[in-house]
Design a protein around this motif. Structure first.
Motif, PDB file in Angstrom:
ATOM      1  N   UNK A 137      -4.420  -2.095  10.643  1.00  0.00           N
ATOM      2  CA  UNK A 137      -3.439  -3.025  11.212  1.00  0.00           C
ATOM      3  C   UNK A 137      -1.983  -2.577  11.037  1.00  0.00           C
ATOM      4  N   UNK A 138      -1.773  -1.541  10.227  1.00  0.00           N
ATOM      5  CA  UNK A 138      -0.441  -0.944  10.193  1.00  0.00           C
ATOM      6  C   UNK A 138      -0.212  -0.164  11.487  1.00  0.00           C
ATOM      7  N   UNK A 139       1.030   0.021  11.939  1.00  0.00           N
ATOM      8  CA  UNK A 139       2.280  -0.387  11.312  1.00  0.00           C
ATOM      9  C   UNK A 139       2.742  -1.784  11.690  1.00  0.00           C
ATOM     10  N   UNK A 140       1.979  -2.493  12.546  1.00  0.00           N
ATOM     11  CA  UNK A 140       2.457  -3.776  13.065  1.00  0.00           C
ATOM     12  C   UNK A 140       2.385  -4.889  12.031  1.00  0.00           C
ATOM     13  N   UNK A 141       1.266  -4.936  11.301  1.00  0.00           N
ATOM     14  CA  UNK A 141       1.121  -6.000  10.310  1.00  0.00           C
ATOM     15  C   UNK A 141       1.428  -5.448   8.928  1.00  0.00           C
ATOM     16  N   UNK A 142       2.456  -5.997   8.319  1.00  0.00           N
ATOM     17  CA  UNK A 142       2.879  -5.582   6.986  1.00  0.00           C
ATOM     18  C   UNK A 142       2.833  -6.819   6.090  1.00  0.00           C
ATOM     19  N   UNK A 143       1.688  -6.989   5.449  1.00  0.00           N
ATOM     20  CA  UNK A 143       1.478  -8.190   4.653  1.00  0.00           C
ATOM     21  C   UNK A 143       2.351  -8.229   3.411  1.00  0.00           C
ATOM     22  N   UNK A 144       2.465  -9.397   2.788  1.00  0.00           N
ATOM     23  CA  UNK A 144       3.346  -9.569   1.628  1.00  0.00           C
ATOM     24  C   UNK A 144       2.910  -8.774   0.407  1.00  0.00           C
ATOM     25  N   UNK A 145       1.649  -8.345   0.382  1.00  0.00           N
ATOM     26  CA  UNK A 145       1.177  -7.619  -0.801  1.00  0.00           C
ATOM     27  C   UNK A 145       1.913  -6.293  -0.991  1.00  0.00           C
ATOM     28  N   UNK A 146       2.364  -5.679   0.084  1.00  0.00           N
ATOM     29  CA  UNK A 146       3.076  -4.407  -0.041  1.00  0.00           C
ATOM     30  C   UNK A 146       4.379  -4.575  -0.826  1.00  0.00           C
ATOM     31  N   UNK A 147       5.107  -5.638  -0.552  1.00  0.00           N
ATOM     32  CA  UNK A 147       6.335  -5.884  -1.308  1.00  0.00           C
ATOM     33  C   UNK A 147       6.022  -6.216  -2.762  1.00  0.00           C
ATOM     34  N   UNK A 148       4.938  -6.947  -2.999  1.00  0.00           N
ATOM     35  CA  UNK A 148       4.560  -7.256  -4.376  1.00  0.00           C
ATOM     36  C   UNK A 148       4.149  -5.994  -5.133  1.00  0.00           C
ATOM     37  N   UNK A 149       3.507  -5.074  -4.433  1.00  0.00           N
ATOM     38  CA  UNK A 149       3.170  -3.770  -5.013  1.00  0.00           C
ATOM     39  C   UNK A 149       4.452  -3.043  -5.412  1.00  0.00           C
ATOM     40  N   UNK A 150       5.430  -3.037  -4.519  1.00  0.00           N
ATOM     41  CA  UNK A 150       6.693  -2.362  -4.803  1.00  0.00           C
ATOM     42  C   UNK A 150       7.418  -3.026  -5.975  1.00  0.00           C
ATOM     43  N   UNK A 151       7.416  -4.365  -6.025  1.00  0.00           N
ATOM     44  CA  UNK A 151       8.026  -5.084  -7.150  1.00  0.00           C
ATOM     45  C   UNK A 151       7.430  -4.628  -8.475  1.00  0.00           C
ATOM     46  N   UNK A 152       6.113  -4.599  -8.530  1.00  0.00           N
ATOM     47  CA  UNK A 152       5.436  -4.238  -9.777  1.00  0.00           C
ATOM     48  C   UNK A 152       5.813  -2.828 -10.205  1.00  0.00           C
ATOM     49  N   UNK A 153       5.830  -1.899  -9.259  1.00  0.00           N
ATOM     50  CA  UNK A 153       6.163  -0.516  -9.599  1.00  0.00           C
ATOM     51  C   UNK A 153       7.623  -0.372 -10.005  1.00  0.00           C
ATOM     52  N   UNK A 154       8.520  -1.005  -9.267  1.00  0.00           N
ATOM     53  CA  UNK A 154       9.938  -0.914  -9.618  1.00  0.00           C
ATOM     54  C   UNK A 154      10.200  -1.507 -10.998  1.00  0.00           C
ATOM     55  N   UNK A 155       9.442  -2.524 -11.381  1.00  0.00           N
ATOM     56  CA  UNK A 155       9.673  -3.180 -12.666  1.00  0.00           C
ATOM     57  C   UNK A 155       9.376  -2.275 -13.847  1.00  0.00           C
ATOM     58  N   UNK A 156       8.585  -1.217 -13.635  1.00  0.00           N
ATOM     59  CA  UNK A 156       8.274  -0.278 -14.718  1.00  0.00           C
ATOM     60  C   UNK A 156       8.792   1.123 -14.410  1.00  0.00           C
ATOM     61  N   UNK A 157       9.614   1.244 -13.372  1.00  0.00           N
ATOM     62  CA  UNK A 157      10.313   2.497 -13.132  1.00  0.00           C
ATOM     63  C   UNK A 157       9.583   3.531 -12.316  1.00  0.00           C
ATOM     64  N   UNK A 158       8.456   3.192 -11.703  1.00  0.00           N
ATOM     65  CA  UNK A 158       7.768   4.141 -10.827  1.00  0.00           C
ATOM     66  C   UNK A 158       8.584   4.296  -9.550  1.00  0.00           C
ATOM     67  N   UNK A 159       8.809   5.543  -9.131  1.00  0.00           N
ATOM     68  CA  UNK A 159       9.701   5.767  -7.989  1.00  0.00           C
ATOM     69  C   UNK A 159       9.065   6.531  -6.836  1.00  0.00           C
ATOM     70  N   UNK A 160       7.742   6.648  -6.834  1.00  0.00           N
ATOM     71  CA  UNK A 160       7.092   7.320  -5.718  1.00  0.00           C
ATOM     72  C   UNK A 160       5.621   7.001  -5.663  1.00  0.00           C
ATOM     73  N   UNK A 161       5.047   7.100  -4.462  1.00  0.00           N
ATOM     74  CA  UNK A 161       3.624   6.843  -4.300  1.00  0.00           C
ATOM     75  C   UNK A 161       3.048   7.786  -3.253  1.00  0.00           C
ATOM     76  N   UNK A 162       1.966   8.449  -3.637  1.00  0.00           N
ATOM     77  CA  UNK A 162       1.217   9.284  -2.697  1.00  0.00           C
ATOM     78  C   UNK A 162       0.156   8.383  -2.084  1.00  0.00           C
TER      79      UNK A 162
END
Length: 710
Positions: A189-214
């Motif tokens: 369903x990407x790139x059209x549907x971008x569910x809220x979980x993606x932002x929550x994933x980014x929040x969690x990673x930013x909160x512990x300093x992760x700066x990249x994802x493969x």
């Protein structure tokens, strides 16, 4: 998102327990008790933010969300400084900023309690808005953990540049070695549907300093590089960018042949190089801040430059030239083994890569697993660390627990990470730790990195269990600062995940800190390795000996017979010890100076060899198996005592998983003893019970649908 709110851990006016499903991870922002809430409110009366960038907006919204959750009050935005305000500023936005940010780089931050314009405030200062976001999360971590917010004087900057998650996610939605459900990337369903979980994933990673994802599996499909999938990756990159997170892609070496019909994938063929340059240009047009490529080549059947009589450096440098004009990098994995190195699989990565030291382009970093075999419950540090001074090396840890009970065993990985990072390579004398190798300080490298194979899936709790979340958290915290302690990280995580009440924190942290060692004891004690079921790596199978390639068989790794057990890696055997610095090699050559935790990794010893405890090797092996099972039983008892303090949903899940773990620890113990006793012909030591079944019963167990197998 359904936010999980207050629990019965620290009751307010009335003990109201709310169900929690683990979705909020360590960002629960649970209601503080009255004294702590009042203190928090005094230090957060308003937010004064100099700027309106997307990143700064996220930082202010996160502070508002956190304070509202912990105090029940809304934290207003203010244009003027007031008593108790949180002031977020960079030198660019506030030239008169009263906090120095020299040495913090582009991601670090400072947090100071100070007086500005006659008012007591907390200043969060950084050189960039991403740094301010990291600082906001640090302040929220202190607030959640019940730490004092008075007299703050904190400066923090990451010691390692690239701090990445490696997702082994496939385009069909499955996750190789994933134990938390399907992939969170909804490629269909990407790139059209971008569910809220993606932002929550980014929040969690930013909160512990992760700066990249493969985004995709190292066992890559060429389709990941087609225009439709580049557009899907770009949609995720757009979401992650304000959080300071870049996206990367794993690539398949033969993509030019599979996608556009080239006759070869020879890295020295000009047409191949031109194809990759054009592909890089295409990707960067869609994703201007694309991080670069991760490559698994000439390993486990994957194609690579060696198929064309070229070296790993030839392949890596060709890709590096394609991405360099855009500022991209290539991460080239050193996880290689093949049947043409029959004497010792543990030696092959060193054999292949050591001669290439200094031959890689300056935007290539070689990604090395923590140990030379494959994410075992315990391995000695990889001999490549400290052996390639002219080449940047990055660490690869596994956060998902392929060999450590998968999703149901409580085996906190913080001690494993810490053990490896603190290991001394002696490459430049005493103190040449693995951490100093990968943070660049040992040899002066500027390109530095650490990667963790993600344990994230579509399960509501993200990681397959509540306690597996601690491994993701610990990886991020240690990636930011390798000097942190696993115990301190466990304490932070427990306070944010359950409660800051000492009646909860101390027993939970105690459970966590001994849990990985317990798993080593009931699975692979005294340096044993790779005795898991083949293929799915679930459960014990030390008897397997009939697979086509020798290094696929568990018997290859333990070599048990009537005379003894263990893999001789001294000069009398494979001489793998010779791949370490002389001081380390000398220590490992003698079983009396080899740490007993690695004893059978380096030595084949008789069953009556005496351990430091005075036990024979046989008796000591059995006692380790027994001790591991006993520790899990003790965790069950401890967890049961916490029932009044933990919400019912998370308590019940953990209780059930500990029941599974105890049953499987007993299975590991019994099956292993049944097999090794059949080989050693020795009686069990006094007080140790016989296995519940005979060896044939354990051999007959079959698991064709074990999760996580690709």
């Amino acid at each position: 998102m359904i936010a999980a709110t207050g629990t019965a851990l620290t009751p307010l006016s009335a003990p109201v327990a709310r169900a929690e499903d683990g979705y909020d991870l360590w960002l629960r922002y649970a209601r503080a008790d009255a004294p702590r809430g009042a203190g928090l409110a005094a230090h957060a009366t308003a937010i004064v933010a100099a700027g309106t960038s997307p990143t700064l907006t996220i930082a202010t919204q996160e502070l508002q969300r956190g304070v509202a959750g912990m105090t029940g009050t809304t934290l207003p935005l203010s244009a003027t400084i007031q008593q108790g305000a949180l002031l977020l500023a960079t030198p660019a936005s506030t030239p008169s900023l009263p906090v120095k940010t020299d040495g913090l780089g582009s991601e670090g931050y400072a947090i100071r309690s100070m007086t500005v314009d006659g008012k007591a405030v907390t200043v969060i200062a950084a050189n960039s808005d991403v740094g301010l976001l990291h600082g906001a999360y640090h302040w929220l971590r202190l607030a959640q953990s019940g730490e004092s917010l008075d007299h703050l004087d904190i400066s923090s900057a990451p010691k390692i540049g690239l701090r990445l998650l490696n997702h082994w996610d496939n385009l069909n939605g499955t996750v190789e070695r994933g134990y938390a459900g399907e992939s969170i990337w909804d490629w269909w369903r990407l790139p059209d549907w971008k569910g809220p979980r993606y932002a929550d994933y980014a929040r969690a990673n930013a909160s512990i300093g992760i700066n990249g994802t493969v985004l995709n599996n190292v066992n890559a499909r060429s389709d990941s590089l087609t225009a439709p999938y580049i557009a899907k990756a770009a949609a995720l990159a757009d979401i992650f960018r304000p959080y300071g997170i870049k996206v990367y892609l794993s690539v398949k070496w033969t993509a030019p042949m599979e996608l556009d019909g080239l006759k070869t994938a020879d890295p020295l063929d000009p047409a191949v190089a031109a194809w990759w340059k054009a592909k890089a240009d295409e990707i960067y047009k869609a994703i201007p801040d694309f991080g670069g490529f991760l490559v698994k080549a000439n390993s486990e059947g994957q194609p690579g430059p060696q198929d064309y009589n070229r070296t790993h450096a030839d392949g890596a440098n060709m890709l590096a030239a394609a991405v360099k004009p855009h500022g991209g990098i290539v991460m080239w994995r050193a996880f290689v083994y093949a049947h043409d190195n029959p004497d010792d699989r543990a030696k092959q990565a060193y054999t292949d890569f050591k001669p290439l030291d200094g031959k890689f382009a300056d935007n290539v970093i070689v990604q090395v697993k923590n140990g030379a075999i494959d994410f075992q419950p315990r391995e000695p540090f990889h001999p490549l660390f400290g052996a390639m001074p002219k080449t940047p090396l990055m660490m690869e840890f596994q956060i998902t627990k392929e060999y450590l009970g998968q999703s149901t065993h409580l085996t906190y990985l913080g001690p494993l990470f810490e053990e490896v990072l603190d290991a001394d390579t002696f490459a430049n004398g005493r103190g040449s730790t693995v951490a100093k190798v990968i943070d660049g300080s040992l040899e002066g490298h500027r390109l530095t990195g650490i990667a963790g194979v993600a344990n994230i899936g579509a399960n509501r709790d993200w990681s397959g269990s509540i306690f597996n979340q601690a491994d993701w958290y610990a990886f991020g915290r240690l990636a930011w600062d390798t000097s942190l302690s696993a115990e301190g990280i466990a304490r932070e995580w427990t306070k944010m995940t359950f409660s800051s009440d000492p009646k909860v924190v101390q027993p939970v942290v105690t459970m966590m800190m001994g849990s990985r060692e317990a798993a080593v004891d009931y699975m692979t004690p005294l340096g044993l390795a790779h005795v898991m079921g083949t293929g799915h790596h679930y459960g014990p199978a030390p008897w397997v000996s009939d697979l086509a390639r020798p290094e696929w068989n568990p018997v290859y790794y333990h070599k048990a017979d009537v005379n003894g057990i263990g893999f001789d890696r001294t000069k009398r055997g494979s001489d793998a010890v010779g791949q370490y610095a002389p001081v380390v090699a000398k220590m490992l050559t003698d079983p009396r100076t080899t740490p007993e935790r690695d004893l059978l990794w380096f030595h084949h010893l008789p069953w009556d060899y005496r351990l430091k405890s005075g036990d024979t090797l046989w008796d000591g092996l059995i006692h380790h198996y027994d001790g591991g099972v006993r520790y899990v039983a003790d965790m069950q008892t401890t967890w049961a005592s916490l029932k009044p303090y933990v919400d019912a949903e998370r308590f019940a899940e953990t209780e059930a998983f500990l029941t599974i773990q105890h049953r499987e620890a007993q299975w590991w113990r019994d099956a292993s003893i049944a097999y090794f006793q059949s080989v050693s012909k020795r009686p069990l030591p006094a007080g140790s019970a016989a296995p519940a079944h005979d060896l044939d019963w354990y051999k007959a167990q079959s698991f064709p649908y074990a999760p996580g197998h690709n």
